[in-house]
Design a protein around this motif. Structure first.
Motif, mmCIF file in Angstrom:
data_model
loop_
_atom_site.group_PDB
_atom_site.id
_atom_site.type_symbol
_atom_site.label_atom_id
_atom_site.label_comp_id
_atom_site.label_asym_id
_atom_site.label_seq_id
_atom_site.Cartn_x
_atom_site.Cartn_y
_atom_site.Cartn_z
ATOM 1 N N PHE A 1 15.946 -12.671 -45.981
ATOM 2 C CA PHE A 1 15.415 -12.171 -44.717
ATOM 3 C C PHE A 1 16.167 -12.703 -43.500
ATOM 4 C CE2 PHE A 1 11.715 -11.449 -47.519
ATOM 5 C CZ PHE A 1 11.500 -10.114 -47.230
ATOM 6 N N GLY A 2 17.254 -13.424 -43.727
ATOM 7 C CA GLY A 2 18.107 -13.844 -42.622
ATOM 8 C C GLY A 2 17.536 -14.961 -41.770
ATOM 9 N N LEU A 3 16.713 -15.829 -42.359
ATOM 10 C CA LEU A 3 16.145 -16.940 -41.603
ATOM 11 C C LEU A 3 17.145 -18.086 -41.533
ATOM 12 C CD1 LEU A 3 12.542 -16.944 -43.151
ATOM 13 C CD2 LEU A 3 13.502 -15.474 -41.361
ATOM 14 N N ALA B 1 12.661 -12.499 -31.403
ATOM 15 C CA ALA B 1 12.865 -13.928 -31.165
ATOM 16 C C ALA B 1 14.348 -14.234 -30.991
ATOM 17 C CB ALA B 1 12.303 -14.736 -32.333
ATOM 18 N N ALA B 2 14.630 -15.348 -30.342
ATOM 19 C CA ALA B 2 16.014 -15.791 -30.226
ATOM 20 C C ALA B 2 16.526 -16.276 -31.573
ATOM 21 C CB ALA B 2 16.125 -16.900 -29.182
ATOM 22 N N ARG B 3 15.697 -17.034 -32.278
ATOM 23 C CA ARG B 3 16.035 -17.571 -33.601
ATOM 24 C C ARG B 3 14.748 -17.712 -34.401
ATOM 25 N NH1 ARG B 3 18.012 -23.262 -32.159
ATOM 26 N NH2 ARG B 3 18.903 -23.385 -34.252
ATOM 27 N N VAL B 4 14.859 -17.647 -35.731
ATOM 28 C CA VAL B 4 13.722 -17.936 -36.612
ATOM 29 C C VAL B 4 14.180 -18.967 -37.630
ATOM 30 C CG1 VAL B 4 12.049 -17.042 -38.257
ATOM 31 C CG2 VAL B 4 12.735 -15.643 -36.306
ATOM 32 N N LEU B 5 13.542 -20.126 -37.594
ATOM 33 C CA LEU B 5 13.948 -21.273 -38.397
ATOM 34 C C LEU B 5 12.998 -21.493 -39.571
ATOM 35 C CD1 LEU B 5 14.447 -23.801 -35.427
ATOM 36 C CD2 LEU B 5 16.088 -22.114 -36.290
ATOM 37 N N TRP B 6 13.534 -22.096 -40.626
ATOM 38 C CA TRP B 6 12.688 -22.587 -41.720
ATOM 39 C C TRP B 6 13.245 -23.927 -42.179
ATOM 40 C CZ3 TRP B 6 13.693 -23.084 -47.166
ATOM 41 C CH2 TRP B 6 15.008 -22.786 -47.543
ATOM 42 N N ALA C 1 8.155 -13.509 -40.874
ATOM 43 C CA ALA C 1 9.162 -14.165 -40.043
ATOM 44 C C ALA C 1 10.321 -13.223 -39.744
ATOM 45 C CB ALA C 1 9.670 -15.420 -40.741
ATOM 46 N N ALA C 2 10.700 -12.414 -40.728
ATOM 47 C CA ALA C 2 11.795 -11.466 -40.514
ATOM 48 C C ALA C 2 11.434 -10.448 -39.442
ATOM 49 C CB ALA C 2 12.123 -10.755 -41.822
ATOM 50 N N CYS C 3 10.158 -10.052 -39.381
ATOM 51 C CA CYS C 3 9.720 -9.134 -38.320
ATOM 52 C C CYS C 3 9.782 -9.820 -36.956
ATOM 53 C CB CYS C 3 8.312 -8.635 -38.608
ATOM 54 S SG CYS C 3 8.226 -7.460 -39.991
ATOM 55 N N HIS D 1 5.541 -21.610 -44.471
ATOM 56 C CA HIS D 1 6.843 -21.686 -45.115
ATOM 57 C C HIS D 1 7.201 -20.288 -45.596
ATOM 58 C CE1 HIS D 1 7.089 -26.081 -45.067
ATOM 59 N NE2 HIS D 1 5.830 -26.118 -45.454
ATOM 60 N N PRO D 2 8.449 -20.031 -46.000
ATOM 61 C CA PRO D 2 8.836 -18.668 -46.349
ATOM 62 C C PRO D 2 8.408 -18.236 -47.755
ATOM 63 C CG PRO D 2 10.742 -20.108 -46.483
ATOM 64 C CD PRO D 2 9.612 -20.943 -45.953
#
Length: 280
Positions: free
Chosen positions: A47-49, A26-31, A19-21, A10-11
């Protein structure tokens, strides 16, 4: 290799930054927002998730899931992911012992394409920090993870194909680094009780490579104790499994437990940390 959709579980302070790195490649990073705290939501936004409402929704969309959570929760979280029949690549990057890592592999193997053992050594990749994500597992699977972090502040290194190798390295390092910090706190607390703490610091300052000279880190240790204690318990279990004495690490974990109420307190002073350590 096509761009992956990544899910982070989890974030936390490490998970969100890692995850931000990954988002760089990645196409998308989900949380998953379900059950998470306002602090987690703030980190994810920082971090723009990309938020999704539930774990099943995240698992349906993610090709690769990265688990970065408190050690005690790692196996239960993997079991929950397995219960949804996740069919992608699962990276467990938690500070857990190799035996627990192999149990997690067994939980996920019936459906997952691969399970990758991971261990992060270093601080979250923020500012000038550049931790290393050590990996072990099937070569094709570790290559996918390496691709996610190419050119980012997260360095990667694959140790081999055996599940448990990355976890063992992480705990071996943690058993030294974190226990050393606990010993600094105990030594400083004892010296302070007898009014000789400044002399102790002066002695330590003559050795530039001594943790004992870094008393300012005691407050940081206290603030991180809620995470470090469980790591040392995992490391103690690994020592015991290897036929080595675990008592020192268990004692260090018990010492850290005295600071559990200092969780992530960035305002904690050295005096506050030592006072909490000395409480009955």
């Amino acid at each position: 290799m096509s761009q992956q959709t990544v899910g982070i579980l989890h974030p936390g302070s490490m998970g969100a930054a890692v995850a931000a790195c990954a988002a760089a490649n990645a196409a998308r990073v989900l949380w998953c927002t379900e059950g998470r705290s306002p602090a987690s939501a703030a980190r994810a936004e920082q971090f723009g998730l990309e938020p999704v409402a539930t774990l099943p929704e995240l698992l349906d969309q993610a090709d690769t899931v990265i688990s970065l959570c408190p050690p005690a929760a790692a196996e239960d979280l993997a079991a929950e992911v397995a219960s949804h029949g996740f069919g992608g690549w699962y990276v467990d990057a938690n500070a857990i012992n190799p035996e627990r890592m192999r149990r997690i592999e067994a939980l996920l193997t019936p459906h997952a394409k691969a399970v990758i053992d991971g261990g992060v050594v270093g601080s979250p990749p923020i500012g000038s920090k550049s931790p290393t994500l050590y990996l072990s597992g099937p070569a094709a699977a570790t290559e996918r993870v390496e691709a996610l972090f190419t050119g980012t502040a997260v360095r990667t290194k694959t140790l081999g194909s055996e599940i448990g190798q990355a976890s063992a390295l992480k705990l071996a390092y943690a058993s030294f680094q974190k226990t050393s910090r606990v010993l600094v706190a105990l030594a400083t607390g004892l010296a302070r009780e007898h009014g000789v703490d400044q002399e102790l610091i002066a002695i330590a300052a003559q050795r530039s490579d001594s943790y004992l000279s870094e008393t300012e880190y005691i407050a940081k240790t206290a603030a991180r104790a809620w995470r470090w204690g469980p790591e040392l318990k995992e490391a103690a279990d690994s020592l015991e499994a290897a036929g080595l004495p675990p008592e020192m690490l268990r004692a260090a974990a018990a010492t850290l437990a005295r600071w559990d109420d200092a969780k992530d307190d960035g305002e904690l002073t050295l005096a506050d940390a030592l006072n909490r350590l000395a409480r009955p």
